[in-house]
Design a protein around this motif. Structure first.
Motif, short mmCIF file in Angstrom:
data_model
loop_
_atom_site.label_atom_id
_atom_site.label_comp_id
_atom_site.label_asym_id
_atom_site.label_seq_id
_atom_site.Cartn_x
_atom_site.Cartn_y
_atom_site.Cartn_z
N ASP A 178 0.81 -1.20 0.00
CA ASP A 178 0.00 0.00 0.00
C ASP A 178 0.86 1.27 0.00
O ASP A 178 0.36 2.36 0.18
CB ASP A 178 -0.88 -0.02 1.24
N LEU B 165 -0.01 5.18 -0.80
CA LEU B 165 -1.43 5.46 -1.00
C LEU B 165 -2.15 5.80 0.31
O LEU B 165 -3.27 6.30 0.29
CB LEU B 165 -2.13 4.27 -1.66
N ARG C 54 -8.58 8.68 -7.45
CA ARG C 54 -7.52 9.47 -6.82
C ARG C 54 -6.19 8.70 -6.79
O ARG C 54 -5.14 9.22 -7.13
CB ARG C 54 -7.95 9.75 -5.38
N ASN C 55 -6.28 7.43 -6.41
CA ASN C 55 -5.05 6.64 -6.28
C ASN C 55 -4.48 6.24 -7.64
O ASN C 55 -3.27 6.08 -7.78
CB ASN C 55 -5.29 5.43 -5.38
N LYS D 32 -2.34 9.03 -8.44
CA LYS D 32 -1.09 8.96 -7.68
C LYS D 32 -0.13 7.96 -8.31
O LYS D 32 1.09 8.13 -8.26
CB LYS D 32 -1.35 8.54 -6.23
N ASN E 219 -7.37 -0.68 -3.13
CA ASN E 219 -5.96 -0.39 -3.42
C ASN E 219 -5.23 -1.63 -3.94
O ASN E 219 -4.45 -1.56 -4.89
CB ASN E 219 -5.25 0.14 -2.18
#
Ligand code: ADP
Length: 328
Positions: A13, A16, A188-189, A192, A217
């Motif tokens: 992860d 994130l 959003r991720n 990223k 995720n």
């Protein structure tokens, strides 16, 4: 990179996890209450009251426990209830707390009674009494602690004793995330991670993530690998579907273990009622794993029922598993 950076980078992860409350998705009412409590404590120059988070795994308990100290401008120590088997295991953490810092204990329902009793005075009076030596030579050492905030997390609020539960001034239950919230998280991720994921694909990943940010995720990371190799990076609805099908995540977001549970209940126990232990033995996994990680989502999806005589598969579960209920 230093070995520590390598280890941190290896965390699936990594990068994130939100760092501030405003970066978090969903849980708006919880966040609003926490903001008030944080601002009030900062305004008075006092430590924040002790906080207990409960809810299924992957919904943000640890995230809150790291974001809150960041908002307070203080540090956090992380401990796990399973590792605190005797009072002496707790002492280093308590003596290390600095004024107004946070001590986070994950799986706090797993600490034994003897350790729990130390926490009472630590939480209430910022003091512990350590017994040194034995028999006639035993003496008690009174240790003053810095005023600190304990944040506890548990998947089993019901397993906490009332005296411990009552010592948390703030108690928050973290519930499941909506489809919209998870979709927002995925988009959003994806940004990223510098991925190009269209809306339909983001929706599909969210829909197959069991209402859980951690799973969203994880799925997103897998989709990224798949797209990188198979499609040079772009993620369309078809790519999202194919990649998730490939690792056994079905349309409802169930993984192999979830389906194995339903299959066991339906095929071996004719749909139930069956006891948790019997199901766990048959699947060769621990009952705790089933109760913490598998059953909550199946219950919420109305695929199983918990009755006094045991677990039962619902009509929806039979349909999903393409089985016909046996009449008896
Ligand atoms: P828990 O401690 O409840 O098992 P975590 O806090 O470890 O769950 O959450 C798992 C991961 O899901 C986190 O690393 C984080 O990236 C993500 N996550 C959880 N809650 C949120 C949220 N509200 N907003 C954004 N990401 C979240």
């Amino acid at each position: 990179a230093s070995p520590q950076e390598i280890i941190r980078g290896a965390e699936p992860d990594s990068g994130l996890r939100p760092r501030r409350l405003d970066e978090m998705v969903g849980q708006q009412d919880v966040i609003e209450r926490l903001k008030i409590a944080i601002d009030a404590a900062l305004g008075r120059g006092e430590p924040l009251g002790h906080i207990l988070f409960d809810g299924p795994p992957g919904l943000g308990k640890t995230t809150f426990a790291t974001v809150i100290p960041a908002e307070m401008g203080t540090t956090v120590q992380m401990a796990n209830g399973a590792g605190l088997t005797a009072p002496k295991d707790l002492v280093p953490y308590l003596t290390n707390v600095s004024a107004h810092s946070v001590l986070f204990i994950d799986e706090i329902h797993r600490i034994p009674k003897a350790v729990e009793e130390y926490l009472y005075t630590a939480m209430e009076d910022f003091r512990i009494d350590i017994v040194l030596g034995e028999g006639v030579n035993a003496r008690t050492l009174n240790l003053e602690l810095q005023p600190f905030t304990l944040i506890g997390a548990t998947t089993r609020a019901g397993m906490l004793s009332a005296p411990l539960r009552d010592r948390f001034q703030i108690r928050e239950h973290l519930g499941w995330y909506t489809q919209e919230q998870l979709c927002q998280l995925v988009q959003r991720n994806a940004n990223k991670l510098s991925m190009s994921v269209n809306d339909a694909a983001a929706n599909e990943i969210a829909r197959r993530s069991r209402s859980t940010p951690r799973l969203a995720n994880n799925r997103l990371h897998w989709v990224r690998d798949y797209a990188q190799i198979k499609t040079k990076g772009d993620v369309s609805l078809g790519v999202a579907r194919d990649s998730l099908d490939m690792i056994g995540i079905d349309k409802l977001g169930l993984d192999k273990q979830d389906r194995n549970y339903l299959d066991t209940l339906i095929r071996v126990f004719a749909g139930g009622p069956a006891g948790l232990d019997a199901i766990a033995h048959t699947m060769n996994v621990s009952g705790d794993t089933l109760e913490d990680e598998v059953e909550p989502f199946l219950l919420r999806s109305e695929l199983i029922l918990r009755t006094r005589r045991g677990r039962m598969a619902t009509g929806k579960a039979f349909t999903h598993m393409k089985r016909v209920p046996v009449k008896n």
